[in-house]
Design an enzyme around this catalytic site. Structure first.
Site, PDB file in Angstrom:
ATOM      1  N   SER A 277       3.467  -2.095  10.362  1.00  0.00           N
ATOM      2  CA  SER A 277       4.960  -2.409  10.512  1.00  0.00           C
ATOM      3  C   SER A 277       5.307  -3.607  10.096  1.00  0.00           C
ATOM      4  O   SER A 277       6.387  -4.243  10.714  1.00  0.00           O
ATOM      5  CB  SER A 277       5.302  -2.075  11.883  1.00  0.00           C
TER       6      SER A 277
ATOM      7  N   HIS B 128      -9.569   1.269   5.139  1.00  0.00           N
ATOM      8  CA  HIS B 128      -8.224   1.384   5.752  1.00  0.00           C
ATOM      9  C   HIS B 128      -8.295   2.436   7.259  1.00  0.00           C
ATOM     10  O   HIS B 128      -9.234   3.160   6.874  1.00  0.00           O
ATOM     11  CB  HIS B 128      -7.185   1.903   4.791  1.00  0.00           C
TER      12      HIS B 128
ATOM     13  N   GLU C  55      -5.432  -5.135  10.571  1.00  0.00           N
ATOM     14  CA  GLU C  55      -4.424  -3.895  10.974  1.00  0.00           C
ATOM     15  C   GLU C  55      -4.537  -3.234  12.184  1.00  0.00           C
ATOM     16  O   GLU C  55      -5.396  -2.168  12.228  1.00  0.00           O
ATOM     17  CB  GLU C  55      -4.244  -2.868   9.938  1.00  0.00           C
TER      18      GLU C  55
ATOM     19  N   ASN D  64       0.954  -1.319  -0.046  1.00  0.00           N
ATOM     20  CA  ASN D  64       0.003  -0.233  -0.017  1.00  0.00           C
ATOM     21  C   ASN D  64       0.763   1.186  -0.089  1.00  0.00           C
ATOM     22  O   ASN D  64       1.455   1.540   1.071  1.00  0.00           O
ATOM     23  CB  ASN D  64      -1.011   0.014   1.190  1.00  0.00           C
ATOM     24  N   TRP D  65       0.926   1.830  -0.949  1.00  0.00           N
ATOM     25  CA  TRP D  65       2.067   2.939  -1.481  1.00  0.00           C
ATOM     26  C   TRP D  65       1.456   4.204  -0.747  1.00  0.00           C
ATOM     27  O   TRP D  65       2.325   5.287  -0.560  1.00  0.00           O
ATOM     28  CB  TRP D  65       2.296   3.283  -2.697  1.00  0.00           C
ATOM     29  N   LYS D  66       0.208   4.272  -0.267  1.00  0.00           N
ATOM     30  CA  LYS D  66      -0.293   5.234   0.531  1.00  0.00           C
ATOM     31  C   LYS D  66      -0.201   6.659  -0.498  1.00  0.00           C
ATOM     32  O   LYS D  66      -0.199   6.506  -1.708  1.00  0.00           O
ATOM     33  CB  LYS D  66       0.059   5.630   1.850  1.00  0.00           C
TER      34      LYS D  66
ATOM     35  N   GLY E 217       2.731   2.112  10.895  1.00  0.00           N
ATOM     36  CA  GLY E 217       3.591   3.111  10.604  1.00  0.00           C
ATOM     37  C   GLY E 217       4.280   3.512  12.110  1.00  0.00           C
ATOM     38  O   GLY E 217       5.013   4.334  12.145  1.00  0.00           O
TER      39      GLY E 217
ATOM     40  N   GLU F 176      -6.902   4.565   8.215  1.00  0.00           N
ATOM     41  CA  GLU F 176      -6.589   6.110   7.742  1.00  0.00           C
ATOM     42  C   GLU F 176      -7.756   6.504   7.023  1.00  0.00           C
ATOM     43  O   GLU F 176      -7.957   7.682   7.278  1.00  0.00           O
ATOM     44  CB  GLU F 176      -5.470   6.318   6.924  1.00  0.00           C
TER      45      GLU F 176
ATOM     46  N   GLY G  76       2.816  -1.269   4.368  1.00  0.00           N
ATOM     47  CA  GLY G  76       2.746   0.272   3.912  1.00  0.00           C
ATOM     48  C   GLY G  76       4.225   0.854   3.838  1.00  0.00           C
ATOM     49  O   GLY G  76       4.655   0.467   2.769  1.00  0.00           O
ATOM     50  N   GLY G  77       4.878   1.228   4.765  1.00  0.00           N
ATOM     51  CA  GLY G  77       6.182   1.831   4.663  1.00  0.00           C
ATOM     52  C   GLY G  77       7.148   0.898   3.951  1.00  0.00           C
ATOM     53  O   GLY G  77       7.957   1.349   3.024  1.00  0.00           O
TER      54      GLY G  77
HETATM   55  P1  PGA Z   1       2.876   0.261   7.709  1.00  0.00           P
HETATM   56  O1  PGA Z   1       1.520   0.329   7.189  1.00  0.00           O
HETATM   57  O2  PGA Z   1       3.322  -1.295   7.185  1.00  0.00           O
HETATM   58  O3  PGA Z   1       3.683   1.408   7.121  1.00  0.00           O
HETATM   59  O4  PGA Z   1       2.810   0.196   9.283  1.00  0.00           O
HETATM   60  C1  PGA Z   1       0.612  -0.544   6.893  1.00  0.00           C
HETATM   61  C2  PGA Z   1      -0.666  -0.195   6.232  1.00  0.00           C
HETATM   62  O5  PGA Z   1      -1.214   1.099   6.840  1.00  0.00           O
HETATM   63  O6  PGA Z   1      -1.349  -0.718   5.601  1.00  0.00           O
END
Ligand code: PGA
Length: 273
Positions: free
Chosen positions: A234, A116, A188, A30-32, A194, A118, A255-256
């Protein structure tokens, strides 16, 4: 004639391997809201080289929507598939700034991430909205990845199972079998996203098994056994192997670490015990 004693099956002993359960692992990036079109292009090209030899697992990248078409051209015909990070619940209409399921599908996507944390936290998405978006995705021929997970406050108050059960029951009920089989769940925990704090493999496994139990109550056990439940929060090259060694963890939503081709390709190449 020698008497055969019935031995417990691997499944009954609880040691059945995931590979025998028909759940193809899914590693999703997920490149956000990161990467311009040229940066997305470079990352997709680098990743394509690094994962070229990988098989037996599905690889997915979800770039920002504005870069989907470009990335789609780059990964066409490879072992990487494409997903979007969000969609609107309507087919089309006067919804300034939004994108519909048919548009996302036409851009080359197979998957779409829905609900998600967010989106829930900053854009007010409720379980009802998640449910509407999931139905819109299915109608457009997309595979929805529905995200669930508790906040730190909810876990500390020991409400995590209750919260996740509500998100599942209100978010993904009432599907016909054909649609249900396209559904992917991502667990999640919000406190792990993050933050560098991953849920321990045991904590994640406990929640994944719980989610599968709820799905078997809403649908049935054989269907619930077919559903992929991803862990997110993470996920890194150094914890993916132990997460993937858990019986109910069928992949990762990353994500990251998905923003670096070397890290994500190591995650994709995980080795489960
Ligand atoms: P993260 O994000 O790997 O940076 O913790 C995961 C996500 O929000 O899908």
């Amino acid at each position: 004639m020698e008497q055969q004693t019935a031995k417990p099956t691997e499944r009954e002993k609880g040691v059945e391997k995931k590979s025998t359960l028909q759940r193809t692992p899914l590693l999703a990036g997920n490149w956000k809201m990161y990467k311009t079109v040229s940066e997305s292009e470079a990352l997709a090209k680098e990743l394509k080289q690094l994962v070229a030899g990988v098989s037996g697992r599905e690889i997915l990248i979800c770039p920002p929507s504005i870069n989907l078409t470009k990335v789609s051209e780059i990964i066409m015909g490879t072992n990487i598939c494409l997903g979007a990070q969000n969609l609107h619940w309507a087919n089309e209409g006067a919804f300034t700034g939004e994108l519909s399921g048919p548009m996302i599908k036409a851009a080359g996507c197979k998957y779409v991430i829905i609900g998600h944390s967010e989106r829930r936290q900053y854009f007010g998405e409720t379980d009802k909205i998640v449910n509407d978006k999931m139905n819109a995705a299915l109608k457009a021929g997309l595979f929805p990845i529905v995200c669930v997970g508790e906040t730190l406050e909810e876990r500390e108050a020991n409400n995590h199972f209750k919260v996740v059960e509500r998100q599942i029951r209100d978010g993904v009920s009432n599907l016909v079998k054909e649609d249900y089989l396209k559904l992917v769940i991502a667990y999640e925990p919000v406190w792990a996203i993050g933050t560098g704090k991953t849920a321990s493999p045991a904590q994640a496994q406990e929640m994944h098994a719980f989610i599968r139990k709820i799905l078997s109550q809403i649908y049935n056990e054989p269907l619930a056994q077919k559903t992929r439940i991803l862990y997110g929060g993470s996920v890194k090259p150094d914890n993916i192997d132990s997460l993937m060694s858990q019986p109910d963890i069928d992949g990762g939503l990353v994500g990251g670490a998905s923003l670096k081709a070397a890290d994500f390709s190591r995650i994709v190449a995980y080795q489960a015990a």
